[in-house]
Design a protein around this motif. Structure first.
Motif, short mmCIF file in Angstrom:
data_model
loop_
_atom_site.label_atom_id
_atom_site.label_comp_id
_atom_site.label_asym_id
_atom_site.label_seq_id
_atom_site.Cartn_x
_atom_site.Cartn_y
_atom_site.Cartn_z
N CYS A 91 0.80 -1.23 0.00
CA CYS A 91 0.00 0.00 0.00
C CYS A 91 0.83 1.27 0.00
N ARG A 92 2.11 1.17 -0.19
CA ARG A 92 2.99 2.36 -0.19
C ARG A 92 2.81 3.20 1.07
N LEU A 93 3.05 2.58 2.20
CA LEU A 93 2.91 3.27 3.47
C LEU A 93 3.79 4.51 3.56
N SER A 94 4.95 4.47 2.90
CA SER A 94 5.88 5.59 2.98
C SER A 94 5.26 6.89 2.47
N ASP A 95 4.28 6.80 1.57
CA ASP A 95 3.60 8.00 1.09
C ASP A 95 2.85 8.71 2.20
N ASN A 96 2.58 8.03 3.29
CA ASN A 96 1.92 8.63 4.45
C ASN A 96 2.85 8.77 5.64
N VAL A 97 3.85 7.89 5.75
CA VAL A 97 4.82 7.98 6.84
C VAL A 97 5.67 9.24 6.69
N LEU A 98 6.13 9.51 5.49
CA LEU A 98 7.02 10.67 5.29
C LEU A 98 6.35 11.99 5.65
N PRO A 99 5.10 12.27 5.22
CA PRO A 99 4.45 13.51 5.66
C PRO A 99 4.20 13.56 7.17
N LEU A 100 3.90 12.40 7.77
CA LEU A 100 3.73 12.39 9.23
C LEU A 100 5.03 12.81 9.91
N ARG A 101 6.15 12.34 9.39
CA ARG A 101 7.46 12.72 9.94
C ARG A 101 7.77 14.19 9.65
N ARG A 102 7.76 14.52 8.36
CA ARG A 102 8.23 15.83 7.90
C ARG A 102 7.29 16.96 8.28
N ASP A 103 6.02 16.81 7.99
CA ASP A 103 5.07 17.91 8.18
C ASP A 103 4.50 17.98 9.59
N ASP A 104 4.31 16.82 10.21
CA ASP A 104 3.66 16.78 11.52
C ASP A 104 4.62 16.54 12.67
N GLY A 105 5.87 16.20 12.37
CA GLY A 105 6.87 16.01 13.42
C GLY A 105 6.70 14.75 14.25
N VAL A 106 6.00 13.76 13.72
CA VAL A 106 5.84 12.50 14.44
C VAL A 106 7.13 11.70 14.27
N ASN A 107 7.72 11.28 15.37
CA ASN A 107 8.97 10.52 15.30
C ASN A 107 8.63 9.06 15.01
N ILE A 108 8.85 8.65 13.76
CA ILE A 108 8.59 7.29 13.31
C ILE A 108 9.93 6.70 12.91
N GLY A 109 10.34 5.65 13.59
CA GLY A 109 11.60 5.00 13.28
C GLY A 109 11.39 3.90 12.26
N CYS A 110 12.49 3.48 11.64
CA CYS A 110 12.46 2.34 10.72
C CYS A 110 13.71 1.51 10.99
N LYS A 111 13.50 0.31 11.50
CA LYS A 111 14.61 -0.58 11.80
C LYS A 111 14.76 -1.58 10.66
N LEU A 112 16.00 -1.79 10.23
CA LEU A 112 16.27 -2.71 9.13
C LEU A 112 16.57 -4.11 9.64
N TYR A 113 16.10 -5.07 8.88
CA TYR A 113 16.31 -6.49 9.17
C TYR A 113 16.81 -7.17 7.91
N ARG A 114 17.24 -8.42 8.04
CA ARG A 114 17.75 -9.18 6.90
C ARG A 114 16.95 -10.45 6.68
N ASN A 115 16.92 -10.85 5.41
CA ASN A 115 16.38 -12.15 5.00
C ASN A 115 14.90 -12.34 5.37
N ASP A 116 14.05 -11.64 4.65
CA ASP A 116 12.61 -11.78 4.84
C ASP A 116 12.17 -13.13 4.27
N PRO A 117 11.73 -14.05 5.12
CA PRO A 117 11.38 -15.37 4.62
C PRO A 117 10.14 -15.38 3.72
#
Length: 122
Positions: free
Chosen positions: A70-96
């Motif tokens: 659903c392209r969540l980033s299209d909504n996560v980025l404005p929440l971060r940038r425009d609204d100042g909501v601190n949303i983290g993104c942790k990276l992982y490896r090998n999605d089964p």
């Protein structure tokens, strides 16, 4: 002596939600007012509606796989940038499930509380 090394990878949170369609997120799209609080900062209020609200409500309930259908980033980025909501993104490896070598999971760092929905106190 073996040169083979075992590599252990951290697993993502068991409650992380993989969003295949918008219906996988809370069905809340009406305009709503939220209080966002971060350590050492004054609380602030933001408005969210439509998919932006669905993503915020989803994050309030559980971490979300960043590489969703659903392209969540299209909504996560404005929440971060425009609204100042601190949303983290942790990276992982090998999605089964998808075979991706690297993938991320969004999670809320800010404390977010629902204040009201369309003028009705929550």
């Amino acid at each position: 002596m073996s040169t083979e090394q075992k590599t252990e990878f951290e697993l993502p949170p068991t409650n992380a939600l993989r969003v295949y369609r918008w219906a996988d997120l809370p069905n809340l799209t009406a305009s709503a007012l939220y209080r966002v609080t971060d350590p050492g900062q004054e609380p602030r209020e933001i408005h969210a509606s439509k998919h932006k609200r669905q993503v915020l409500e989803g994050l309030m309930r559980s971490p979300l796989y960043a590489a969703s259908y659903c392209r969540l980033s299209d909504n996560v980025l404005p929440l971060r940038r425009d609204d100042g909501v601190n949303i983290g993104c942790k990276l992982y490896r090998n999605d089964p499930e998808t075979g991706r070598q690297r993938y991320g999971i969004y999670f809320l760092v800010s404390t977010v509380e629902l204040i009201e929905v369309r003028g009705v106190a929550a």
